[in-house]
Design a protein around this motif. Structure first.
Motif, PDB file in Angstrom:
ATOM      1  N   GLU A 203       7.020 -21.669   1.846  1.00  0.00           N
ATOM      2  CA  GLU A 203       6.169 -22.484   2.715  1.00  0.00           C
ATOM      3  C   GLU A 203       6.973 -23.104   3.845  1.00  0.00           C
ATOM      4  N   GLU A 204       8.154 -23.626   3.539  1.00  0.00           N
ATOM      5  CA  GLU A 204       9.007 -24.197   4.573  1.00  0.00           C
ATOM      6  C   GLU A 204       9.384 -23.160   5.629  1.00  0.00           C
ATOM      7  N   GLU A 205       9.557 -21.923   5.185  1.00  0.00           N
ATOM      8  CA  GLU A 205       9.934 -20.856   6.103  1.00  0.00           C
ATOM      9  C   GLU A 205       8.748 -20.305   6.878  1.00  0.00           C
ATOM     10  N   GLY A 206       7.560 -20.833   6.609  1.00  0.00           N
ATOM     11  CA  GLY A 206       6.376 -20.418   7.360  1.00  0.00           C
ATOM     12  C   GLY A 206       5.871 -19.044   6.997  1.00  0.00           C
ATOM     13  N   MET A 207       6.120 -18.605   5.743  1.00  0.00           N
ATOM     14  CA  MET A 207       5.671 -17.286   5.327  1.00  0.00           C
ATOM     15  C   MET A 207       4.453 -17.382   4.423  1.00  0.00           C
ATOM     16  N   LEU A 208       3.677 -16.330   4.406  1.00  0.00           N
ATOM     17  CA  LEU A 208       2.543 -16.209   3.505  1.00  0.00           C
ATOM     18  C   LEU A 208       3.009 -15.553   2.214  1.00  0.00           C
ATOM     19  N   ASN A 209       2.870 -16.273   1.094  1.00  0.00           N
ATOM     20  CA  ASN A 209       3.268 -15.741  -0.202  1.00  0.00           C
ATOM     21  C   ASN A 209       2.233 -14.737  -0.682  1.00  0.00           C
ATOM     22  N   MET A 210       2.685 -13.608  -1.196  1.00  0.00           N
ATOM     23  CA  MET A 210       1.760 -12.529  -1.517  1.00  0.00           C
ATOM     24  C   MET A 210       2.234 -11.724  -2.718  1.00  0.00           C
ATOM     25  N   ASN A 211       1.329 -11.449  -3.645  1.00  0.00           N
ATOM     26  CA  ASN A 211       1.589 -10.478  -4.695  1.00  0.00           C
ATOM     27  C   ASN A 211       0.716  -9.250  -4.449  1.00  0.00           C
ATOM     28  N   TRP A 212      -0.041  -8.785  -5.453  1.00  0.00           N
ATOM     29  CA  TRP A 212      -0.828  -7.585  -5.231  1.00  0.00           C
ATOM     30  C   TRP A 212      -1.964  -7.527  -6.240  1.00  0.00           C
ATOM     31  N   THR A 213      -2.896  -6.618  -6.041  1.00  0.00           N
ATOM     32  CA  THR A 213      -3.980  -6.440  -6.999  1.00  0.00           C
ATOM     33  C   THR A 213      -3.737  -5.226  -7.894  1.00  0.00           C
ATOM     34  N   TYR A 214      -3.199  -4.148  -7.360  1.00  0.00           N
ATOM     35  CA  TYR A 214      -2.813  -3.036  -8.231  1.00  0.00           C
ATOM     36  C   TYR A 214      -1.769  -2.157  -7.572  1.00  0.00           C
ATOM     37  N   GLY A 215      -1.043  -1.445  -8.419  1.00  0.00           N
ATOM     38  CA  GLY A 215      -0.047  -0.475  -8.009  1.00  0.00           C
ATOM     39  C   GLY A 215       0.383   0.324  -9.228  1.00  0.00           C
ATOM     40  N   TYR A 216       0.903   1.528  -9.021  1.00  0.00           N
ATOM     41  CA  TYR A 216       1.203   2.423 -10.137  1.00  0.00           C
ATOM     42  C   TYR A 216       2.482   3.246  -9.970  1.00  0.00           C
ATOM     43  N   ASP A 217       3.044   3.319  -8.809  1.00  0.00           N
ATOM     44  CA  ASP A 217       4.023   4.374  -8.547  1.00  0.00           C
ATOM     45  C   ASP A 217       5.374   4.192  -9.232  1.00  0.00           C
ATOM     46  N   TRP A 218       5.590   3.082  -9.955  1.00  0.00           N
ATOM     47  CA  TRP A 218       6.801   2.930 -10.745  1.00  0.00           C
ATOM     48  C   TRP A 218       6.630   3.416 -12.194  1.00  0.00           C
ATOM     49  N   GLU A 219       5.409   3.770 -12.554  1.00  0.00           N
ATOM     50  CA  GLU A 219       5.166   4.252 -13.914  1.00  0.00           C
ATOM     51  C   GLU A 219       5.410   5.764 -13.990  1.00  0.00           C
ATOM     52  N   SER A 220       6.013   6.214 -15.102  1.00  0.00           N
ATOM     53  CA  SER A 220       6.449   7.606 -15.195  1.00  0.00           C
ATOM     54  C   SER A 220       5.307   8.591 -15.038  1.00  0.00           C
ATOM     55  N   GLU A 221       4.129   8.256 -15.559  1.00  0.00           N
ATOM     56  CA  GLU A 221       3.021   9.200 -15.475  1.00  0.00           C
ATOM     57  C   GLU A 221       2.472   9.358 -14.065  1.00  0.00           C
ATOM     58  N   TYR A 222       2.866   8.476 -13.164  1.00  0.00           N
ATOM     59  CA  TYR A 222       2.372   8.568 -11.790  1.00  0.00           C
ATOM     60  C   TYR A 222       3.477   8.911 -10.798  1.00  0.00           C
ATOM     61  N   GLN A 223       4.589   9.455 -11.288  1.00  0.00           N
ATOM     62  CA  GLN A 223       5.689   9.793 -10.410  1.00  0.00           C
ATOM     63  C   GLN A 223       5.619  11.240  -9.941  1.00  0.00           C
ATOM     64  N   SER A 224       4.458  11.586  -9.431  1.00  0.00           N
ATOM     65  CA  SER A 224       4.257  12.858  -8.737  1.00  0.00           C
ATOM     66  C   SER A 224       3.246  12.613  -7.641  1.00  0.00           C
ATOM     67  N   GLU A 225       3.281  13.448  -6.618  1.00  0.00           N
ATOM     68  CA  GLU A 225       2.363  13.257  -5.502  1.00  0.00           C
ATOM     69  C   GLU A 225       0.912  13.330  -5.959  1.00  0.00           C
ATOM     70  N   GLU A 226       0.604  14.291  -6.810  1.00  0.00           N
ATOM     71  CA  GLU A 226      -0.780  14.482  -7.237  1.00  0.00           C
ATOM     72  C   GLU A 226      -1.282  13.292  -8.039  1.00  0.00           C
ATOM     73  N   ALA A 227      -0.459  12.824  -8.961  1.00  0.00           N
ATOM     74  CA  ALA A 227      -0.892  11.736  -9.844  1.00  0.00           C
ATOM     75  C   ALA A 227      -1.059  10.429  -9.097  1.00  0.00           C
ATOM     76  N   ILE A 228      -0.122  10.104  -8.211  1.00  0.00           N
ATOM     77  CA  ILE A 228      -0.233   8.815  -7.519  1.00  0.00           C
ATOM     78  C   ILE A 228      -1.344   8.845  -6.485  1.00  0.00           C
ATOM     79  N   ALA A 229      -1.546   9.979  -5.849  1.00  0.00           N
ATOM     80  CA  ALA A 229      -2.646  10.080  -4.885  1.00  0.00           C
ATOM     81  C   ALA A 229      -3.985   9.900  -5.571  1.00  0.00           C
ATOM     82  N   ASP A 230      -4.127  10.447  -6.757  1.00  0.00           N
ATOM     83  CA  ASP A 230      -5.390  10.353  -7.481  1.00  0.00           C
ATOM     84  C   ASP A 230      -5.661   8.923  -7.962  1.00  0.00           C
TER      85      ASP A 230
END
Length: 277
Positions: A203-230
């Motif tokens: 806050e002092e640095e004037g930034m907007l703190n942010m997390n996320w709602t979903y993501g998958y690409d660090w999971e082994s089952e989604y470490q291919s182009e086809e799987a993560i795109a789907d």
């Protein structure tokens, strides 16, 4: 880049953000509920005419910076929501790329530029310590993409004291400013884990703190182009205002165009970070 209208249990630990949360589901709501327990349940006008004079580049940049805010981040769900009283489109998503610029960040930025899609690139300081990394960051910024702080060394902030937290955050802001001429507007903590001190510092640095709602690409089952795109397009977590977490990864870079196309086919537009309050 032309100005846009505003229109998870990890099976494999990767470097940097590869395990965004040690026990991640994909939802940020669960992360918010468990943040007191180290937050491990994170899933963390272009007018052209021969008769019109084209604006100078610095004029266009100034116009973008002065864009009227249309959206805000809901700090409970981490979704993007229209600001009350605006006519902002509700059916939007926000694209974010963590751990940049590693091996594929610049390529991902070039893909998004070709597709005319905005995004926030969250930077790790150890990737911009050398000349090559700094140059890639500058290129990404010069394409018009928003830059975020993801700490100097991807340090888990609740494992260290306030002095180290300050170094991780403020020193990276200083380094980014040295490279691109401005300090970042956005902050995302490694693994999605904030502390009381880091929140106040952000806050002092004037930034907007942010997390996320979903993501998958660090999971082994989604470490291919086809799987993560789907999964990025067909997950049940895709809703209006979804805050999509992706990483500077080979499979994500290869799938990026298909992800964007799939989201567009579903009727989603992409939030311009310049219009986040």
């Amino acid at each position: 880049m032309k100005k846009w209208l505003a229109v998870p249990v990890c099976l494999l630990v990767l470097t940097a953000c590869g395990n965004e949360s040690d026990n991640s589901s994909q939802t940020a709501t669960e992360a918010n509920e468990n943040e007191g327990d180290k937050e491990h349940a994170m899933t963390e006008d272009e007018n052209s005419s021969e008769d019109l004079e084209k604006p100078e580049e610095n004029e266009v940049e100034e116009q973008d910076q002065d864009s009227e805010p249309l959206y805000e981040i809901n700090s409970n769900s981490w979704t993007v929501e229209p600001i009350e009283g605006t006519d902002a489109n509700e059916k939007v998503v926000l694209l974010t790329i963590d751990d940049a610029p590693d091996a594929y960040g610049l390529e991902m930025a070039q893909t998004l530029e070709e597709l005319d899609v905005p995004a926030i690139f969250f930077v790790n300081g150890h990737f911009i310590e050398d000349e090559e990394g700094a140059d890639e960051l500058k290129q990404i910024h010069d394409m018009g993409f928003a830059i975020g702080n993801h700490t100097m060394s991807h340090q888990k902030l609740d494992d260290v004291g306030e002095e180290v937290q300050q170094q991780e955050i403020v020193e990276l802001n200083d380094r980014i400013e040295d490279v691109i001429g401005e300090r970042p507007r956005f902050f995302r903590a490694p693994h999605g884990i904030n502390t009381e001190y880091s929140r106040s510092l952000v806050e002092e640095e004037g930034m907007l703190n942010m997390n996320w709602t979903y993501g998958y690409d660090w999971e082994s089952e989604y470490q291919s182009e086809e799987a993560i795109a789907d999964i990025m397009v067909h997950t049940e977590l895709l809703t209006n205002g979804a805050n999509l977490l992706m990483h500077d990864r080979e499979w994500t870079a290869g799938a990026l165009e298909e992800i964007v196309t799939g989201l567009r086919d579903k009727g989603y537009d992409f939030v311009d970070p310049a219009q986040l309050n």
